[in-house]
Design a protein around this motif. Structure first.
Motif, PDB file in Angstrom:
ATOM      1  N   LEU A  26      71.704  31.527  28.180  1.00 32.47           N
ATOM      2  CA  LEU A  26      72.268  30.417  28.931  1.00 32.47           C
ATOM      3  C   LEU A  26      72.499  29.237  28.001  1.00 32.47           C
ATOM      4  O   LEU A  26      71.697  28.964  27.112  1.00 32.47           O
ATOM      5  CB  LEU A  26      71.272  30.018  30.040  1.00 32.47           C
ATOM      6  N   THR A  27      73.624  28.544  28.196  1.00 35.99           N
ATOM      7  CA  THR A  27      73.925  27.329  27.444  1.00 35.99           C
ATOM      8  C   THR A  27      74.253  26.205  28.418  1.00 35.99           C
ATOM      9  O   THR A  27      75.020  26.406  29.363  1.00 35.99           O
ATOM     10  CB  THR A  27      75.120  27.546  26.488  1.00 35.99           C
ATOM     11  N   ILE A  28      73.653  25.038  28.198  1.00 35.70           N
ATOM     12  CA  ILE A  28      73.965  23.856  28.986  1.00 35.70           C
ATOM     13  C   ILE A  28      74.330  22.737  28.030  1.00 35.70           C
ATOM     14  O   ILE A  28      73.556  22.395  27.124  1.00 35.70           O
ATOM     15  CB  ILE A  28      72.772  23.440  29.882  1.00 35.70           C
ATOM     16  N   ASP A  29      75.505  22.179  28.205  1.00 35.43           N
ATOM     17  CA  ASP A  29      76.002  21.125  27.333  1.00 35.43           C
ATOM     18  C   ASP A  29      75.649  19.746  27.884  1.00 35.43           C
ATOM     19  O   ASP A  29      75.346  19.591  29.072  1.00 35.43           O
ATOM     20  CB  ASP A  29      77.528  21.234  27.189  1.00 35.43           C
ATOM     21  N   GLU A  30      75.728  18.754  27.012  1.00 34.66           N
ATOM     22  CA  GLU A  30      75.545  17.371  27.458  1.00 34.66           C
ATOM     23  C   GLU A  30      76.592  17.024  28.519  1.00 34.66           C
ATOM     24  O   GLU A  30      77.728  17.497  28.482  1.00 34.66           O
ATOM     25  CB  GLU A  30      75.701  16.410  26.271  1.00 34.66           C
ATOM     26  N   HIS A  31      76.189  16.190  29.463  1.00 31.64           N
ATOM     27  CA  HIS A  31      77.060  15.642  30.519  1.00 31.64           C
ATOM     28  C   HIS A  31      77.469  16.679  31.556  1.00 31.64           C
ATOM     29  O   HIS A  31      78.342  16.401  32.382  1.00 31.64           O
ATOM     30  CB  HIS A  31      78.314  14.976  29.925  1.00 31.64           C
ATOM     31  N   GLU A  32      76.847  17.850  31.557  1.00 25.58           N
ATOM     32  CA  GLU A  32      77.142  18.832  32.606  1.00 25.58           C
ATOM     33  C   GLU A  32      76.377  18.493  33.885  1.00 25.58           C
ATOM     34  O   GLU A  32      75.346  17.817  33.870  1.00 25.58           O
ATOM     35  CB  GLU A  32      76.755  20.239  32.143  1.00 25.58           C
ATOM     36  N   LYS A 161      67.421  12.859  28.272  1.00 25.97           N
ATOM     37  CA  LYS A 161      68.533  13.722  27.869  1.00 25.97           C
ATOM     38  C   LYS A 161      69.124  14.469  29.068  1.00 25.97           C
ATOM     39  O   LYS A 161      70.321  14.728  29.122  1.00 25.97           O
ATOM     40  CB  LYS A 161      68.064  14.731  26.819  1.00 25.97           C
ATOM     41  N   PHE A 162      68.243  14.833  30.018  1.00 23.90           N
ATOM     42  CA  PHE A 162      68.746  15.485  31.228  1.00 23.90           C
ATOM     43  C   PHE A 162      67.772  15.277  32.371  1.00 23.90           C
ATOM     44  O   PHE A 162      66.599  14.954  32.163  1.00 23.90           O
ATOM     45  CB  PHE A 162      69.015  16.974  31.010  1.00 23.90           C
ATOM     46  N   ILE A 163      68.296  15.455  33.582  1.00 24.71           N
ATOM     47  CA  ILE A 163      67.492  15.347  34.798  1.00 24.71           C
ATOM     48  C   ILE A 163      67.361  16.727  35.418  1.00 24.71           C
ATOM     49  O   ILE A 163      68.340  17.488  35.491  1.00 24.71           O
ATOM     50  CB  ILE A 163      68.154  14.398  35.816  1.00 24.71           C
ATOM     51  N   VAL A 164      66.163  17.060  35.869  1.00 23.98           N
ATOM     52  CA  VAL A 164      65.932  18.254  36.676  1.00 23.98           C
ATOM     53  C   VAL A 164      65.675  17.798  38.110  1.00 23.98           C
ATOM     54  O   VAL A 164      64.729  17.053  38.359  1.00 23.98           O
ATOM     55  CB  VAL A 164      64.736  19.070  36.151  1.00 23.98           C
ATOM     56  N   ALA A 165      66.530  18.200  39.011  1.00 21.27           N
ATOM     57  CA  ALA A 165      66.399  17.858  40.428  1.00 21.27           C
ATOM     58  C   ALA A 165      66.060  19.136  41.195  1.00 21.27           C
ATOM     59  O   ALA A 165      66.887  20.045  41.284  1.00 21.27           O
ATOM     60  CB  ALA A 165      67.690  17.240  40.954  1.00 21.27           C
ATOM     61  N   LYS A 185      76.604  12.731  41.743  1.00 19.94           N
ATOM     62  CA  LYS A 185      77.948  12.947  41.182  1.00 19.94           C
ATOM     63  C   LYS A 185      78.416  11.711  40.410  1.00 19.94           C
ATOM     64  O   LYS A 185      78.980  11.822  39.314  1.00 19.94           O
ATOM     65  CB  LYS A 185      78.932  13.283  42.309  1.00 19.94           C
ATOM     66  N   ARG A 186      78.156  10.526  40.972  1.00 18.61           N
ATOM     67  CA  ARG A 186      78.567   9.287  40.302  1.00 18.61           C
ATOM     68  C   ARG A 186      77.775   9.086  39.004  1.00 18.61           C
ATOM     69  O   ARG A 186      78.338   8.691  37.977  1.00 18.61           O
ATOM     70  CB  ARG A 186      78.373   8.100  41.239  1.00 18.61           C
ATOM     71  N   GLU A 191      77.912   7.535  34.483  1.00 17.51           N
ATOM     72  CA  GLU A 191      76.818   7.240  33.548  1.00 17.51           C
ATOM     73  C   GLU A 191      76.586   8.381  32.547  1.00 17.51           C
ATOM     74  O   GLU A 191      75.729   8.276  31.669  1.00 17.51           O
ATOM     75  CB  GLU A 191      75.522   6.968  34.320  1.00 17.51           C
ATOM     76  N   LYS A 192      77.325   9.481  32.731  1.00 18.85           N
ATOM     77  CA  LYS A 192      77.240  10.647  31.832  1.00 18.85           C
ATOM     78  C   LYS A 192      75.854  11.269  31.810  1.00 18.85           C
ATOM     79  O   LYS A 192      75.395  11.782  30.786  1.00 18.85           O
ATOM     80  CB  LYS A 192      77.679  10.277  30.403  1.00 18.85           C
ATOM     81  N   VAL A 193      75.161  11.217  32.950  1.00 13.64           N
ATOM     82  CA  VAL A 193      73.838  11.818  33.058  1.00 13.64           C
ATOM     83  C   VAL A 193      73.972  13.332  33.199  1.00 13.64           C
ATOM     84  O   VAL A 193      74.744  13.818  34.037  1.00 13.64           O
ATOM     85  CB  VAL A 193      73.084  11.243  34.275  1.00 13.64           C
ATOM     86  N   THR A 194      73.263  14.083  32.369  1.00 15.24           N
ATOM     87  CA  THR A 194      73.237  15.543  32.469  1.00 15.24           C
ATOM     88  C   THR A 194      72.244  15.923  33.568  1.00 15.24           C
ATOM     89  O   THR A 194      71.098  15.485  33.545  1.00 15.24           O
ATOM     90  CB  THR A 194      72.802  16.176  31.139  1.00 15.24           C
ATOM     91  N   ILE A 195      72.710  16.724  34.537  1.00 14.29           N
ATOM     92  CA  ILE A 195      71.874  17.048  35.694  1.00 14.29           C
ATOM     93  C   ILE A 195      71.802  18.558  35.876  1.00 14.29           C
ATOM     94  O   ILE A 195      72.822  19.245  35.883  1.00 14.29           O
ATOM     95  CB  ILE A 195      72.428  16.406  36.987  1.00 14.29           C
ATOM     96  N   LEU A 196      70.582  19.049  36.036  1.00  9.75           N
ATOM     97  CA  LEU A 196      70.318  20.454  36.329  1.00  9.75           C
ATOM     98  C   LEU A 196      69.609  20.490  37.676  1.00  9.75           C
ATOM     99  O   LEU A 196      68.486  20.010  37.801  1.00  9.75           O
ATOM    100  CB  LEU A 196      69.441  21.046  35.231  1.00  9.75           C
TER     101      LEU A 196
END
Length: 228
Positions: A26-32, A161-165, A185-186, A191-196
Protein backbone atom coordinates in the motif's frame (compact mmCIF):
# COMPACT_ATOMS: atom_id res chain seq x y z
CA UNK A 1 4.85 9.34 2.44
CA UNK A 2 3.74 5.85 3.51
CA UNK A 3 4.94 2.77 1.65
CA UNK A 4 4.04 -0.75 2.85
CA UNK A 5 5.37 -3.80 1.04
CA UNK A 6 4.31 -7.39 1.68
CA UNK A 7 3.12 -6.76 5.24
CA UNK A 8 2.11 -9.94 7.07
CA UNK A 9 0.95 -10.04 10.66
CA UNK A 10 0.03 -12.95 12.90
CA UNK A 11 -1.69 -13.24 16.27
CA UNK A 12 -1.59 -16.27 18.52
CA UNK A 13 -4.85 -17.18 20.27
CA UNK A 14 -5.38 -20.46 22.15
CA UNK A 15 -2.14 -21.79 20.64
CA UNK A 16 -3.50 -21.12 17.16
CA UNK A 17 -1.58 -18.81 14.81
CA UNK A 18 -4.00 -16.45 13.08
CA UNK A 19 -2.97 -14.66 9.89
CA UNK A 20 -4.39 -11.14 10.36
CA UNK A 21 -2.73 -9.16 7.56
CA UNK A 22 -1.85 -10.99 4.35
CA UNK A 23 0.75 -9.57 1.96
CA UNK A 24 -0.48 -5.99 2.27
CA UNK A 25 1.20 -3.58 -0.14
CA UNK A 26 0.00 0.00 0.00
CA UNK A 27 1.15 3.54 -0.78
CA UNK A 28 -0.33 6.74 0.65
CA UNK A 29 0.91 10.08 -0.64
CA UNK A 30 0.92 13.46 1.06
CA UNK A 31 -2.37 15.41 0.85
CA UNK A 32 -4.46 12.31 0.11
CA UNK A 33 -7.88 11.69 1.67
CA UNK A 34 -8.24 7.91 1.91
CA UNK A 35 -11.02 5.74 3.32
CA UNK A 36 -10.30 2.25 4.65
CA UNK A 37 -13.45 0.12 4.63
CA UNK A 38 -14.22 -3.46 5.60
CA UNK A 39 -16.37 -5.56 7.90
CA UNK A 40 -15.53 -6.14 11.56
CA UNK A 41 -12.62 -8.54 11.85
CA UNK A 42 -11.34 -7.69 8.37
CA UNK A 43 -7.97 -6.45 9.65
CA UNK A 44 -8.50 -2.75 8.95
CA UNK A 45 -7.90 -1.68 12.57
CA UNK A 46 -4.71 -3.74 12.69
CA UNK A 47 -3.60 -2.11 9.43
CA UNK A 48 -4.29 1.37 10.79
CA UNK A 49 -2.45 0.61 14.04
CA UNK A 50 0.58 -0.47 12.04
CA UNK A 51 0.49 2.68 9.90
CA UNK A 52 0.13 4.83 13.05
CA UNK A 53 3.28 3.44 14.76
CA UNK A 54 1.20 1.61 17.37
CA UNK A 55 2.09 -1.96 16.41
CA UNK A 56 5.42 -2.92 14.91
CA UNK A 57 5.11 -6.69 15.26
CA UNK A 58 4.86 -7.65 11.57
CA UNK A 59 6.76 -9.16 8.67
CA UNK A 60 7.50 -7.04 5.61
CA UNK A 61 8.60 -3.47 4.98
CA UNK A 62 7.03 -0.21 6.17
CA UNK A 63 8.74 3.02 5.19
CA UNK A 64 7.57 6.41 6.43
CA UNK A 65 9.06 9.34 4.52
CA UNK A 66 11.69 6.97 3.16
CA UNK A 67 12.80 5.51 6.48
CA UNK A 68 11.96 2.49 8.60
CA UNK A 69 10.09 4.13 11.48
CA UNK A 70 10.01 0.98 13.60
CA UNK A 71 13.79 0.97 13.93
CA UNK A 72 13.33 3.37 16.88
CA UNK A 73 12.98 2.32 20.50
CA UNK A 74 9.61 2.78 22.21
CA UNK A 75 10.37 6.25 23.54
CA UNK A 76 11.49 7.63 20.19
CA UNK A 77 8.62 5.86 18.42
CA UNK A 78 6.16 7.46 20.82
CA UNK A 79 7.66 10.88 20.10
CA UNK A 80 7.45 10.23 16.35
CA UNK A 81 3.80 9.20 16.70
CA UNK A 82 2.94 12.31 18.71
CA UNK A 83 4.64 14.55 16.17
CA UNK A 84 3.47 12.81 13.00
CA UNK A 85 -0.04 11.49 13.67
CA UNK A 86 -3.24 13.18 14.82
CA UNK A 87 -6.00 10.87 16.06
CA UNK A 88 -9.77 11.38 15.87
CA UNK A 89 -12.00 8.77 17.53
CA UNK A 90 -15.67 7.82 17.30
CA UNK A 91 -16.22 8.58 21.02
CA UNK A 92 -14.27 11.91 20.90
CA UNK A 93 -12.11 10.93 23.94
CA UNK A 94 -12.07 14.41 25.44
CA UNK A 95 -11.21 15.03 29.10
CA UNK A 96 -14.49 16.04 30.74
CA UNK A 97 -13.01 18.33 33.39
CA UNK A 98 -10.77 20.21 30.96
CA UNK A 99 -11.91 23.13 28.84
CA UNK A 100 -11.88 22.97 25.05
CA UNK A 101 -8.67 25.01 25.10
CA UNK A 102 -7.01 22.59 27.52
CA UNK A 103 -8.15 19.51 25.57
CA UNK A 104 -6.80 20.81 22.27
CA UNK A 105 -3.50 21.83 23.86
CA UNK A 106 -2.72 18.30 25.11
CA UNK A 107 -0.56 17.12 22.16
CA UNK A 108 1.47 20.35 22.32
CA UNK A 109 2.09 20.00 26.04
CA UNK A 110 3.01 16.34 25.57
CA UNK A 111 5.62 17.37 23.00
CA UNK A 112 7.23 19.69 25.56
CA UNK A 113 5.74 23.07 24.66
CA UNK A 114 5.14 25.55 27.47
CA UNK A 115 1.49 26.18 28.31
CA UNK A 116 1.64 29.90 27.53
CA UNK A 117 2.96 29.09 24.05
CA UNK A 118 0.04 26.82 23.20
CA UNK A 119 -2.89 29.27 23.20
CA UNK A 120 -2.26 30.95 19.79
CA UNK A 121 -1.87 27.55 18.12
CA UNK A 122 -4.97 26.15 19.85
CA UNK A 123 -7.09 29.16 18.88
CA UNK A 124 -5.95 28.85 15.27
CA UNK A 125 -6.91 25.15 15.22
CA UNK A 126 -10.30 25.97 16.76
CA UNK A 127 -10.81 28.67 14.14
CA UNK A 128 -10.12 26.16 11.38
CA UNK A 129 -12.85 23.85 12.70
CA UNK A 130 -15.30 26.69 13.31
CA UNK A 131 -15.60 26.75 17.11
CA UNK A 132 -13.08 29.34 18.31
CA UNK A 133 -15.84 30.92 20.43
CA UNK A 134 -16.17 27.70 22.48
CA UNK A 135 -12.59 27.69 23.80
CA UNK A 136 -13.60 28.14 27.43
CA UNK A 137 -16.46 25.60 27.45
CA UNK A 138 -16.35 22.11 28.93
CA UNK A 139 -17.09 19.14 26.63
CA UNK A 140 -20.41 18.42 28.35
CA UNK A 141 -21.58 21.92 27.38
CA UNK A 142 -21.17 21.09 23.68
CA UNK A 143 -23.18 19.05 21.19
CA UNK A 144 -21.77 15.82 19.75
CA UNK A 145 -20.80 17.56 16.53
CA UNK A 146 -19.04 20.33 18.44
CA UNK A 147 -17.17 17.77 20.55
CA UNK A 148 -15.97 16.05 17.40
CA UNK A 149 -14.77 19.41 16.07
CA UNK A 150 -12.76 19.80 19.29
CA UNK A 151 -11.27 16.35 18.70
CA UNK A 152 -10.37 17.32 15.12
CA UNK A 153 -8.77 20.56 16.36
CA UNK A 154 -6.73 18.50 18.84
CA UNK A 155 -5.64 16.23 15.97
CA UNK A 156 -4.45 19.08 13.72
CA UNK A 157 -3.03 21.50 16.31
CA UNK A 158 0.49 20.07 16.12
CA UNK A 159 0.47 20.13 12.30
CA UNK A 160 0.95 16.35 12.01
CA UNK A 161 1.99 14.56 8.83
CA UNK A 162 -1.36 12.77 8.70
CA UNK A 163 -4.60 12.28 10.60
CA UNK A 164 -6.15 8.92 11.43
CA UNK A 165 -9.91 9.23 11.87
CA UNK A 166 -11.44 6.03 13.28
CA UNK A 167 -15.19 5.96 12.56
CA UNK A 168 -15.37 9.74 13.15
CA UNK A 169 -19.10 9.93 12.33
CA UNK A 170 -20.11 6.73 14.13
CA UNK A 171 -21.65 8.51 17.13
CA UNK A 172 -23.30 11.32 15.15
CA UNK A 173 -26.65 11.76 13.41
CA UNK A 174 -26.73 11.99 9.62
CA UNK A 175 -26.91 15.80 9.45
CA UNK A 176 -23.99 16.27 11.88
CA UNK A 177 -22.05 13.52 10.09
CA UNK A 178 -22.38 15.44 6.86
CA UNK A 179 -21.06 18.61 8.54
CA UNK A 180 -18.06 16.74 9.95
CA UNK A 181 -17.27 15.15 6.58
CA UNK A 182 -17.51 18.55 4.89
CA UNK A 183 -15.03 19.81 7.48
CA UNK A 184 -12.62 16.96 6.74
CA UNK A 185 -12.96 17.62 3.02
CA UNK A 186 -12.18 21.33 3.51
CA UNK A 187 -9.17 20.56 5.72
CA UNK A 188 -7.88 18.20 3.04
CA UNK A 189 -8.44 20.54 0.11
CA UNK A 190 -7.61 23.92 1.66
CA UNK A 191 -5.19 23.07 4.48
CA UNK A 192 -3.63 20.10 2.61
CA UNK A 193 -4.15 17.80 5.60
CA UNK A 194 -3.49 14.13 4.79
CA UNK A 195 -6.39 12.07 6.17
CA UNK A 196 -6.73 8.31 6.59
CA UNK A 197 -10.26 7.43 7.68
CA UNK A 198 -11.63 4.10 8.86
CA UNK A 199 -15.36 3.85 8.22
CA UNK A 200 -18.25 1.47 7.68
CA UNK A 201 -20.31 4.27 6.15
CA UNK A 202 -20.31 4.50 2.33
CA UNK A 203 -21.75 8.02 2.55
CA UNK A 204 -18.71 9.12 4.59
CA UNK A 205 -16.33 7.24 2.28
CA UNK A 206 -17.77 9.12 -0.69
CA UNK A 207 -16.05 12.28 0.56
CA UNK A 208 -12.64 10.63 0.18
CA UNK A 209 -10.54 10.65 -2.95
CA UNK A 210 -9.67 6.97 -2.66
CA UNK A 211 -11.29 3.96 -1.00
CA UNK A 212 -9.33 0.88 0.13
CA UNK A 213 -11.49 -2.15 0.92
CA UNK A 214 -10.05 -4.75 3.31
CA UNK A 215 -11.50 -8.21 3.80
CA UNK A 216 -10.03 -11.24 5.60
CA UNK A 217 -6.72 -9.44 6.03
CA UNK A 218 -6.26 -8.63 2.36
CA UNK A 219 -6.79 -5.54 0.26
CA UNK A 220 -9.80 -6.57 -1.78
CA UNK A 221 -9.85 -3.54 -4.01
CA UNK A 222 -8.77 0.06 -4.35
CA UNK A 223 -10.83 2.63 -6.17
CA UNK A 224 -11.73 6.26 -6.53
CA UNK A 225 -14.62 7.32 -4.33
CA UNK A 226 -17.76 8.80 -5.84
CA UNK A 227 -17.48 12.58 -5.66
CA UNK A 228 -19.63 14.52 -3.16
Amino acid sequence: MIVMENINKFYTADQERIHVLKDISLTIDEHEFVAVMGPSGSGKSTLINTISFLDGDFEGTYRFEGQDAYRFNDEKLSALRNKSVGFVFQAFQLIDNNTVLENVAMPLLYSGMKQKQTKPLVMEALRKVGIADKYNKLPKQLSGGQQQRVAIARAIVGNPKFIVADEPTGALDSHTSEEIMQLFKRLNEEEKVTILMVTHDPDAAAYCRRVITVKDGEILEEGVAHAV
